[in-house]
Every structure is written in C-alpha cells, then in structure tokens.
Write a protein that holds these residues in place. Structure first.
Motif, PDB file in Angstrom:
ATOM      1  N   PRO A  12      33.127   6.495  30.268  1.00 10.63           N
ATOM      2  CA  PRO A  12      32.501   5.209  30.570  1.00 10.63           C
ATOM      3  C   PRO A  12      31.841   5.202  31.950  1.00 10.63           C
ATOM      4  CG  PRO A  12      34.689   4.885  29.671  1.00 10.63           C
ATOM      5  CD  PRO A  12      34.534   6.349  29.928  1.00 10.63           C
ATOM      6  N   ILE A  13      30.735   4.479  32.080  1.00  5.12           N
ATOM      7  CA  ILE A  13      29.942   4.459  33.305  1.00  5.12           C
ATOM      8  C   ILE A  13      30.749   4.029  34.518  1.00  5.12           C
ATOM      9  CG2 ILE A  13      29.010   2.141  32.931  1.00  5.12           C
ATOM     10  CD1 ILE A  13      27.084   5.070  34.470  1.00  5.12           C
ATOM     11  N   ASP A  14      31.644   3.040  34.359  1.00  6.07           N
ATOM     12  CA  ASP A  14      32.426   2.597  35.511  1.00  6.07           C
ATOM     13  C   ASP A  14      33.335   3.703  36.024  1.00  6.07           C
ATOM     14  OD1 ASP A  14      33.859   2.298  33.112  1.00  6.07           O
ATOM     15  OD2 ASP A  14      35.132   0.730  33.942  1.00  6.07           O
ATOM     16  N   LEU A  15      33.891   4.508  35.138  1.00  7.58           N
ATOM     17  CA  LEU A  15      34.733   5.625  35.545  1.00  7.58           C
ATOM     18  C   LEU A  15      33.888   6.738  36.159  1.00  7.58           C
ATOM     19  CD1 LEU A  15      37.531   6.791  35.702  1.00  7.58           C
ATOM     20  CD2 LEU A  15      37.265   7.614  33.358  1.00  7.58           C
ATOM     21  N   ARG A  16      32.706   7.004  35.561  1.00 10.45           N
ATOM     22  CA  ARG A  16      31.815   8.023  36.145  1.00 10.45           C
ATOM     23  C   ARG A  16      31.414   7.635  37.558  1.00 10.45           C
ATOM     24  NH1 ARG A  16      28.903   7.722  31.018  1.00 10.45           N
ATOM     25  NH2 ARG A  16      27.134   6.885  32.170  1.00 10.45           N
ATOM     26  N   ARG A  17      31.136   6.355  37.772  1.00  8.27           N
ATOM     27  CA  ARG A  17      30.759   5.903  39.118  1.00  8.27           C
ATOM     28  C   ARG A  17      31.937   6.039  40.078  1.00  8.27           C
ATOM     29  NH1 ARG A  17      27.367   0.691  37.080  1.00  8.27           N
ATOM     30  NH2 ARG A  17      25.409   1.793  36.731  1.00  8.27           N
ATOM     31  N   GLU A  18      33.115   5.603  39.636  1.00  6.32           N
ATOM     32  CA  GLU A  18      34.298   5.676  40.499  1.00  6.32           C
ATOM     33  C   GLU A  18      34.601   7.113  40.911  1.00  6.32           C
ATOM     34  OE1 GLU A  18      39.080   4.828  40.356  1.00  6.32           O
ATOM     35  OE2 GLU A  18      37.795   3.708  39.006  1.00  6.32           O
ATOM     36  N   LEU A  19      34.443   8.043  39.973  1.00  4.75           N
ATOM     37  CA  LEU A  19      34.724   9.451  40.245  1.00  4.75           C
ATOM     38  C   LEU A  19      33.513  10.206  40.794  1.00  4.75           C
ATOM     39  CD1 LEU A  19      36.846  10.227  37.070  1.00  4.75           C
ATOM     40  CD2 LEU A  19      37.663   9.727  39.386  1.00  4.75           C
ATOM     41  N   ARG A  20      32.379   9.480  40.904  1.00  2.59           N
ATOM     42  CA  ARG A  20      31.129  10.061  41.407  1.00  2.59           C
ATOM     43  C   ARG A  20      30.702  11.296  40.612  1.00  2.59           C
ATOM     44  NH1 ARG A  20      32.515   9.274  47.793  1.00  2.59           N
ATOM     45  NH2 ARG A  20      32.437   7.027  47.717  1.00  2.59           N
ATOM     46  N   LEU A  21      30.792  11.174  39.300  1.00  2.77           N
ATOM     47  CA  LEU A  21      30.398  12.269  38.415  1.00  2.77           C
ATOM     48  C   LEU A  21      28.902  12.221  38.160  1.00  2.77           C
ATOM     49  CD1 LEU A  21      33.249  12.084  35.758  1.00  2.77           C
ATOM     50  CD2 LEU A  21      33.015  13.728  37.622  1.00  2.77           C
ATOM     51  N   ARG A  22      28.302  13.380  38.097  1.00  2.00           N
ATOM     52  CA  ARG A  22      26.873  13.505  37.840  1.00  2.00           C
ATOM     53  C   ARG A  22      26.665  14.443  36.649  1.00  2.00           C
ATOM     54  NH1 ARG A  22      24.497  10.495  41.543  1.00  2.00           N
ATOM     55  NH2 ARG A  22      25.144  10.634  43.693  1.00  2.00           N
ATOM     56  N   PRO A  23      25.530  14.314  35.954  1.00  2.00           N
ATOM     57  CA  PRO A  23      25.252  15.233  34.842  1.00  2.00           C
ATOM     58  C   PRO A  23      25.344  16.685  35.324  1.00  2.00           C
ATOM     59  CG  PRO A  23      23.665  13.443  34.839  1.00  2.00           C
ATOM     60  CD  PRO A  23      24.471  13.318  36.120  1.00  2.00           C
ATOM     61  N   GLY A  24      26.016  17.500  34.539  1.00  2.00           N
ATOM     62  CA  GLY A  24      26.165  18.911  34.881  1.00  2.00           C
ATOM     63  C   GLY A  24      27.448  19.224  35.639  1.00  2.00           C
ATOM     64  N   ASP A  25      28.144  18.198  36.147  1.00  2.00           N
ATOM     65  CA  ASP A  25      29.418  18.433  36.842  1.00  2.00           C
ATOM     66  C   ASP A  25      30.415  19.054  35.879  1.00  2.00           C
ATOM     67  OD1 ASP A  25      28.482  17.358  39.189  1.00  2.00           O
ATOM     68  OD2 ASP A  25      29.690  15.526  39.089  1.00  2.00           O
ATOM     69  N   GLN A  26      31.226  19.954  36.377  1.00  2.00           N
ATOM     70  CA  GLN A  26      32.301  20.545  35.590  1.00  2.00           C
ATOM     71  C   GLN A  26      33.530  19.656  35.762  1.00  2.00           C
ATOM     72  OE1 GLN A  26      32.332  23.568  33.756  1.00  2.00           O
ATOM     73  NE2 GLN A  26      30.126  23.501  34.012  1.00  2.00           N
ATOM     74  N   ILE A  27      34.166  19.285  34.667  1.00  2.00           N
ATOM     75  CA  ILE A  27      35.379  18.489  34.754  1.00  2.00           C
ATOM     76  C   ILE A  27      36.469  19.157  33.931  1.00  2.00           C
ATOM     77  CG2 ILE A  27      34.157  16.325  35.156  1.00  2.00           C
ATOM     78  CD1 ILE A  27      34.790  15.594  32.243  1.00  2.00           C
ATOM     79  N   GLU A  28      37.697  18.873  34.293  1.00  2.00           N
ATOM     80  CA  GLU A  28      38.845  19.372  33.546  1.00  2.00           C
ATOM     81  C   GLU A  28      39.607  18.158  33.043  1.00  2.00           C
ATOM     82  OE1 GLU A  28      43.090  21.516  34.477  1.00  2.00           O
ATOM     83  OE2 GLU A  28      41.391  22.003  35.744  1.00  2.00           O
ATOM     84  N   ILE A  29      39.920  18.150  31.780  1.00  2.00           N
ATOM     85  CA  ILE A  29      40.688  17.055  31.216  1.00  2.00           C
ATOM     86  C   ILE A  29      42.100  17.562  30.962  1.00  2.00           C
ATOM     87  CG2 ILE A  29      40.963  15.488  29.265  1.00  2.00           C
ATOM     88  CD1 ILE A  29      37.917  15.539  28.970  1.00  2.00           C
ATOM     89  N   ARG A  30      43.048  16.916  31.635  1.00  2.00           N
ATOM     90  CA  ARG A  30      44.461  17.234  31.423  1.00  2.00           C
ATOM     91  C   ARG A  30      45.162  15.951  31.031  1.00  2.00           C
ATOM     92  NH1 ARG A  30      46.488  20.399  36.632  1.00  2.00           N
ATOM     93  NH2 ARG A  30      47.372  18.334  36.864  1.00  2.00           N
ATOM     94  N   LEU A  31      45.973  16.029  30.019  1.00  2.00           N
ATOM     95  CA  LEU A  31      46.699  14.852  29.569  1.00  2.00           C
ATOM     96  C   LEU A  31      48.086  14.864  30.195  1.00  2.00           C
ATOM     97  CD1 LEU A  31      45.644  14.898  25.826  1.00  2.00           C
ATOM     98  CD2 LEU A  31      44.624  13.638  27.705  1.00  2.00           C
ATOM     99  N   GLU A  32      48.296  13.975  31.111  1.00  2.00           N
ATOM    100  CA  GLU A  32      49.574  13.811  31.790  1.00  2.00           C
ATOM    101  C   GLU A  32      49.987  12.364  31.603  1.00  2.00           C
ATOM    102  OE1 GLU A  32      51.034  16.308  33.499  1.00  2.00           O
ATOM    103  OE2 GLU A  32      49.386  17.702  33.768  1.00  2.00           O
TER     104      GLU A  32
END
Length: 65
Positions: A12-32
């Motif tokens: 979601p856009i609000d989370l992308r803004r909060e985390l300052r994510l940009r297209p092409g950024d590498q992210i890791e998803i971990r379920l904790e």
C-alpha cells in the motif's frame, strides 16, 4: 496486501511512503509475529493493532488507519 496469481504483492502507498520505498528497491519479506517481533526488536505489520499492542507493548506496530 494481496498476492496475485503471478506471486506479486502490492505494498500500500502509505506503507511505501513510510518506508521510503522506490521502484526497483530490493525488499525482504519475513513473517514474524508477536514474541518473535518483540525479541528481535522488529516492527510488526498487522490489521489487528489493538491485539498486538495489548500483548506486546514494546513492539512497534504498523497498521492501516
């Protein structure tokens, strides 16, 4: 968030803004969850913020408004 048939997730856009994510950024998803997040000092993304804030007050909770 919703998983597509192609295995893609839209953040979601609000989370992308909060985390300052940009297209092409590498992210890791971990379920904790809960205790794991508290012990590891991780933020927790949830729709049930009240529950996690009650049982794990030291965990930073990220939730939709």
């Amino acid at each position: 968030m919703k998983l597509t048939e192609k295995g893609q997730v839209t953040i979601p856009i609000d989370l992308r803004r909060e985390l300052r994510l940009r297209p092409g950024d590498q992210i890791e998803i971990r379920l904790e969850v809960g205790a794991h997040a508290a012990v590891s000092r991780l933020r927790l993304l949830t729709r049930d913020a009240r529950r996690y804030r009650t049982y794990f007050p030291t965990v930073e909770v990220i939730a939709p408004d």
